[in-house]
Write an enzyme that holds these catalytic residues in place. Structure first.
Site, short mmCIF file in Angstrom:
data_model
loop_
_atom_site.label_atom_id
_atom_site.label_comp_id
_atom_site.label_asym_id
_atom_site.label_seq_id
_atom_site.Cartn_x
_atom_site.Cartn_y
_atom_site.Cartn_z
N HIS A 1 -14.41 -8.12 1.97
CA HIS A 1 -13.28 -8.78 2.40
C HIS A 1 -13.30 -10.19 2.13
O HIS A 1 -12.49 -10.72 1.21
CB HIS A 1 -12.58 -8.70 3.71
CG HIS A 1 -12.58 -7.13 4.20
ND1 HIS A 1 -13.01 -6.83 5.39
CD2 HIS A 1 -11.59 -6.47 3.56
CE1 HIS A 1 -12.54 -5.60 5.46
NE2 HIS A 1 -11.73 -5.46 4.47
N CYS B 1 10.24 -38.72 -10.86
CA CYS B 1 8.74 -39.22 -10.97
C CYS B 1 8.13 -39.25 -9.78
O CYS B 1 7.05 -39.77 -9.89
CB CYS B 1 8.98 -40.67 -11.82
SG CYS B 1 9.98 -41.94 -10.81
N ARG C 1 -3.67 2.57 8.77
CA ARG C 1 -3.81 1.43 8.03
C ARG C 1 -2.70 0.68 7.81
O ARG C 1 -1.33 1.27 7.74
CB ARG C 1 -4.16 1.79 6.62
CG ARG C 1 -5.60 2.51 6.56
CD ARG C 1 -5.83 2.88 5.24
NE ARG C 1 -6.88 4.12 5.13
CZ ARG C 1 -8.25 3.86 4.85
NH1 ARG C 1 -8.39 2.54 4.66
NH2 ARG C 1 -9.03 4.80 4.66
N LYS D 1 0.85 -1.20 0.13
CA LYS D 1 -0.12 -0.17 0.07
C LYS D 1 0.91 1.37 -0.09
O LYS D 1 0.64 2.24 -0.75
CB LYS D 1 -0.76 -0.02 1.30
CG LYS D 1 -2.13 1.03 1.17
CD LYS D 1 -2.79 1.01 2.50
CE LYS D 1 -3.65 -0.17 2.29
NZ LYS D 1 -4.67 -0.17 3.49
N GLY E 1 -8.25 -7.26 4.93
CA GLY E 1 -9.12 -7.47 5.81
C GLY E 1 -8.45 -8.09 7.07
O GLY E 1 -9.20 -8.25 8.30
N MET F 1 -5.84 -7.14 8.83
CA MET F 1 -5.40 -6.36 9.99
C MET F 1 -6.13 -5.23 10.16
O MET F 1 -7.13 -4.97 9.72
CB MET F 1 -3.90 -6.15 9.67
CG MET F 1 -2.94 -7.16 9.75
SD MET F 1 -1.26 -6.86 9.35
CE MET F 1 -1.29 -6.45 7.59
N TYR G 1 13.40 -33.67 -17.27
CA TYR G 1 11.91 -33.76 -17.31
C TYR G 1 11.44 -33.79 -15.80
O TYR G 1 12.14 -34.47 -14.91
CB TYR G 1 11.35 -34.95 -18.33
CG TYR G 1 11.62 -36.32 -17.76
CD1 TYR G 1 10.81 -36.92 -16.96
CD2 TYR G 1 12.82 -36.84 -18.31
CE1 TYR G 1 11.02 -38.14 -16.71
CE2 TYR G 1 13.05 -38.10 -17.60
CZ TYR G 1 12.30 -38.73 -16.95
OH TYR G 1 12.87 -40.10 -16.52
N SER H 1 15.92 -41.56 -12.94
CA SER H 1 14.81 -40.91 -12.46
C SER H 1 14.68 -40.87 -10.94
O SER H 1 14.44 -41.87 -10.25
CB SER H 1 13.50 -41.76 -13.17
OG SER H 1 12.35 -41.19 -12.67
N ARG I 1 -3.71 -1.50 -5.71
CA ARG I 1 -2.83 -2.21 -5.61
C ARG I 1 -3.25 -3.42 -6.62
O ARG I 1 -4.27 -3.62 -7.05
CB ARG I 1 -2.89 -3.27 -4.00
CG ARG I 1 -4.33 -3.68 -3.97
CD ARG I 1 -4.39 -4.19 -2.43
NE ARG I 1 -5.85 -4.40 -2.22
CZ ARG I 1 -6.70 -4.71 -1.03
NH1 ARG I 1 -5.81 -4.64 -0.10
NH2 ARG I 1 -7.84 -4.91 -0.90
#
Ligand code: PEP
Ligand code: MG
Length: 901
Positions: A479, A857, A98, A28, A107, A109, A877, A790, A361
């Site tokens: 909220h 895997c 705030r 904020k 919401g 805090m 992979y 693997s 935000r």
């Protein structure tokens, strides 16, 4: 001395901070600074840094030395920018306090508004505004909030002062015959303020501070304290936000949306957060303060035509009532999107016709909205394709794969109530009327819908536990609606047909009574409620999903395979984008569908008395293995398929209860005693560390022989049919290279036989799982024989922690609860322990074979954080269950993009 700077100014068109200082100023604070730098109308203020909050906690909950001096020095600049003075008798400036952490925690805090009102400043404000109703309304709000947040919660008390004051207000209104707060006169509010102060003293035992300076200090401390409030802590646990980040405090000049009909306050999104449509979307209230909109006390008005729906279309929009200010706001919306290149959620206030921006935000959004916005913004040239990939979190993608109500089935039922579509998707479950009940149902694995009067941040854990959320009150920007959307939860709010009677534990909808345990279905995309269980379907056919995944794959470099053991699962996984099978567990054909016949043969093999009997049984078993292998290789045509030789301990396949053992004895024409003797002989105290994996093949080489023959023959037959099988075979639970040599000798023999029989040359890869810590240490030797590795991270985790993967759940739960380990290591890879072993295995394996193919895997192959780790460890992979393939593809692409940055 080089003193730490704890306080940053913003106001006018300047600021000491900017958007990229979120860690220090919170989201904020950083964005307030950025808006000032953009020249937007922002009331001046100060941001007290997150570092001050951490210092506060490090300092035994004491403000760091000199902090308030810095605040008062900063206030001079604020006063200058606003042309008013804090605590002044003539021209008083009022403040809000705030919270604002790095990550948004809507919401969770506390906030205090109207700070600075006291007997010294009230006369000045009365004179200046000539609006006593406004002044006393602000004052009674300050007392209510301050008593609740600063004097009660921050001090760790539980007096319930807020409720007591609310009740006084209601009682007073009732005695006067008023229905709305707006009917209260200045005298009423003045009287109530005095009564409130008395009540505060009576309940809390301390006077409400009649001193502007004390009030501000109390406000700052209370916000710091709310970082460690119960709901903030719960939210952090769920969202994985570290406790040591702390929150910043934004101390900002108050502007007032409650100064009459030309004042208002509102919350908006620069695009629709539920669908992603490029339309300004929001809610506002005339003559109100910000909390009134977000707290869900009054159902707010729509901002504009685009925001109108069945529930609010009779209410006036800002576009209609204040067209000029609306235009100004709409223009700011465009400037903001251009600057931040994202959808933003904004808060604004109009004070006597003048517009102020209070916050912006990056807005929370559903998975669908994230997908649509990302693609739209790319088309609008706001972001590039890399950014498109980064814009959808793996969890949001997962949400897209989640089901919605089946429209065809839905048509058959009548909608019993309509509300606001706050979180799309579908949910079916039984009614839970409290958070506790929702959590209880979740623990039992029961799908449930949390039904509440209003959206309340205290319910955060219940909301998490519920499959869907339904509330009688509250707007789209409340909220809980934000929180639900952030989690991709199906959510309907403001459904005013619902009447909840908590005392009787029942809900009335249009005269019909529903109780806890009754079934509801929610269509969160439309806001419709049903009292029947409606069928659900999945949402992946969406063409935009396909388009997005195409872009994902353009940026992905690591392969994504799947764990599948049937032709059907293989096809499913290919549809999800799998590029091969990384793990085909041969033993899976002995569980589940159509397993009776092969299981009977396998049991014959297990219970055989000698090699001849065993070979006879294996010969009968072989055609079953061959058939499944062939079917799956055919589906995977030209895509690699790794078969893993049988792994589990044999006792898993024989009955353990006396009844079943007797049944088996009968089937096999043997005595119960004989069967029991043979089964007992298989008993191991610790089977997961016993006769399983490659050890089976060493003790019973004929078991290995049969499997190789089945796989080679399936391959040879497909080759002869003109197909292109890409066979890979791996050995499980290896601890050294000799095991691999032993099994390879058998494989070579069988290969020759099959090649001669079919007249083809079989080309296949011979590899191993790396799933025992020892194997990672001697990986260089193992790589002399293995053509690929693997990593079996399930067993590797089990063996590294010494946690039995089948029994340890309760312990792991306790360990994570108590913060002894950060997460369940079977879900998300333990990077510092198991991860180190993996790195070592990769490094040593590639020391022997530079281009050794390496994959994973274990279950971690579908966990986004683990996938990122595997990418950075240099894996070729990952392989995961079919449904997780898209998530793994996204996580792999994001890892590649991050690594390039
Ligand atoms: C593993 O251990 O990670 C693995 C994939 O094998 P399984 O789960 O079958 O033991
Ligand atoms: Mg394993």
């Amino acid at each position: 001395m080089n003193k730490v700077k704890y306080v940053y100014f913003f106001g006018g068109k300047t600021a000491e901070g900017k958007a990229d200082m979120k860690n220090l100023l919170g989201g904020k604070g950083a964005n307030l600074a950025e808006m000032c730098l953009m020249g937007l109308p922002v009331p001046a203020g100060l941001t007290v840094t997150t570092e001050a909050c951490t210092a506060y906690y490090a300092n035994n909950a004491q403000l760091p030395d000199g902090l308030m001096d810095e605040v008062w020095a900063g206030m001079k600049k604020v006063e200058e920018a606003m042309g008013m003075k804090y605590g002044d008798a003539e021209n008083p400036l009022l403040l809000s306090c705030r919270s604002g952490a790095r990550a948004s925690m809507p919401g969770m805090m506390d906030t205090v508004l109207n700070i600075g009102l006291c007997s010294a400043t009230i006369p000045g404000l009365l004179k200046k505004t000539n609006n006593p109703r406004f002044v006393y309304d602000s004052f009674r709000r300050l007392i209510m909030m301050y008593a609740d947040v600063v004097m009660e919660k921050a001090e760790g008390h539980e007096f319930g002062i807020r409720k007591q004051l609310d009740d006084m207000l209601d009682k007073y209104k009732h005695s006067k015959g008023y229905k709305q707060d707006t009917e209260l006169t200045a005298d009423d509010l003045k009287f109530l303020s005095d009564e409130f102060k008395k009540k505060v003293k009576e309940v809390i035992g301390v006077d409400f501070p009649d001193d502007a300076r004390k009030q501000l200090e109390g406000g700052i401390k209370a916000v710091f304290k709310s970082w460690n409030g119960k709901k903030a802590i719960s939210y952090r646990r769920i969202e994985g936000i570290p406790d040591n980040w702390g929150t910043a405090v934004n101390v900002q000049t108050m502007v007032f949306g409650n100064m009459g009909d030309n004042s208002a306050t509102g919350v908006a999104f620069t695009r629709n957060p539920a669908t992603g449509e490029n339309q300004f979307y929001g809610e506002w209230l005339i003559d109100a303060q910000g909390e009134d909109v977000v707290a869900g006390i009054r159902t707010p008005n729509p901002l504009n035509d685009a925001t109108k729906n069945d529930q609010n279309k009779h209410l006036h929009s800002m576009q209609e009532l204040m067209p000029a200010t609306y235009k100004e706001l709409d223009n700011i919306r465009m400037l903001l999107e251009k600057n931040f290149k994202d959808m933003l959620d904004i808060e604004f206030t109009i004070q006597e016709g003048k517009l102020y921006m209070l916050q912006c935000r990056v807005g929370k959004r559903t998975g669908v909205a994230a997908l649509n916005m990302a693609l739209d913004m790319m088309n609008e040239k706001l972001i590039d394709s890399k950014e498109v990939v980064m814009r959808l979190s793996p969890a949001q993608l997962d949400e897209l794969l989640h089901p919605i109500l089946d429209a065809n089935d839905e048509k058959k039922y009548t909608v019993i109530a309509k509300g606001l579509p706050a979180g799309p998707g579908g949910a079916v479950g039984i009614v839970a009327m409290t958070s506790e009940k929702a959590m209880e149902y979740r623990a039992k694995g029961i799908n449930n819908i949390l039904v509440r009067e209003e959206t309340n941040p205290e319910d955060v854990e219940g909301m998490r536990a519920a499959d869907g959320i339904l509330t009688a009150r509250g707007g789209m920007t409340s909220h809980a609606a934000l929180v639900a959307r952030g989690w991709g939860k199906c959510c309907i709010v403001g459904c005013d047909a619902i009447h909840i009677d908590l005392a009787r534990n029942e809900i009335k909808i249009n005269g019909k009574i529903y109780k806890e345990g009754d079934t509801l279905s929610l269509n969160g995309t439309k806001g419709w409620v049903y009292d029947q269980a409606i069928q659900m379907i999945d949402a992946t056919e969406n063409p935009r999903f396909q388009e997005f995944m195409k872009i994902v794959d353009q940026h992905r470099t690591m392969g994504v395979r799947t764990n599948a053991d049937t032709p059907k699962d293989a096809q499913n996984a290919i549809n999800f984008g799998a590029e091969g099978i990384g793990l085909f567990r041969i033993e899976h054909m002995f569980y589940g569908e159509n397993s009776e016949a092969p299981l009977a043969k396998l049991r014959n093999m297990i219970l055989a008395n000698n090699v001849d009997e065993r070979v006879f049984a294996l010969n009968e078993l072989e055609p079953f293995i061959k058939a499944t292998a062939k079917g799956t290789l055919a589906v995977m045509d030209a895509k690699p398929l790794t078969f893993r030789l049988m792994d589990p301990p044999l006792h898993e396949f024989v009955p353990q209860t006396e009844d079943k053992q007797r049944e088996l004895a009968k089937e096999k024409g043997m005595s119960y005693e004989e069967i029991k003797k043979r089964i007992d002989a298989l008993h191991e105290v610790n089977p997961m560390m016993g006769l399983r994996g490659v050890r089976l093949g060493i003790v019973y080489p004929e078991v290995t022989r049969t499997q190789f023959r089945a796989l080679f023959e399936a391959t040879a037959e497909l080759m002869k049919e003109g197909k292109n099988p890409k066979l890979e075979i791996m050995v499980p639970l290896t601890i050294n290279v000799n095991e691999l040599k032993h099994q390879k000798a058998i494989a070579d023999e069988v290969q020759k036989e099959v090649e001669a029989k079919f007249g083809v040359k079989i080309d296949y890869l011979y590899g191993t799982m790396i799933e025992i810590p020892r194997a990672t240490l001697v990986a260089d030797q193992i790589a002399e024989i293995a053509q690929f590795f693997s990593f079996g991270t399930n067993d590797l985790t089990q063996m590294t922690f010494g946690f039995s993967r089948d029994d340890v759940n309760a312990i792991v739960h306790e360990y994570t609860e108590q913060n002894i380990i950060p997460a369940d290591p079977f879900n998300t890879l333990d990077q510092e322990g198991v991860g180190e072993l993996i790195k070592l295995g990769v490094e040593r394996g590639r020391k022997t074979k530079k281009d050794l193919k390496i994959g994973v895997c274990g279950e971690h192959g579908g966990d986004p954080a683990s996938v990122e780790f595997f990418f950075n460890a240099g894996m070729n992979y990952v392989s995961c269950s079919p449904f997780r393939v898209p998530v793994a593809r996204l996580a792999a692409a994001q890892a590649a993009i991050k690594a390039k940055k």
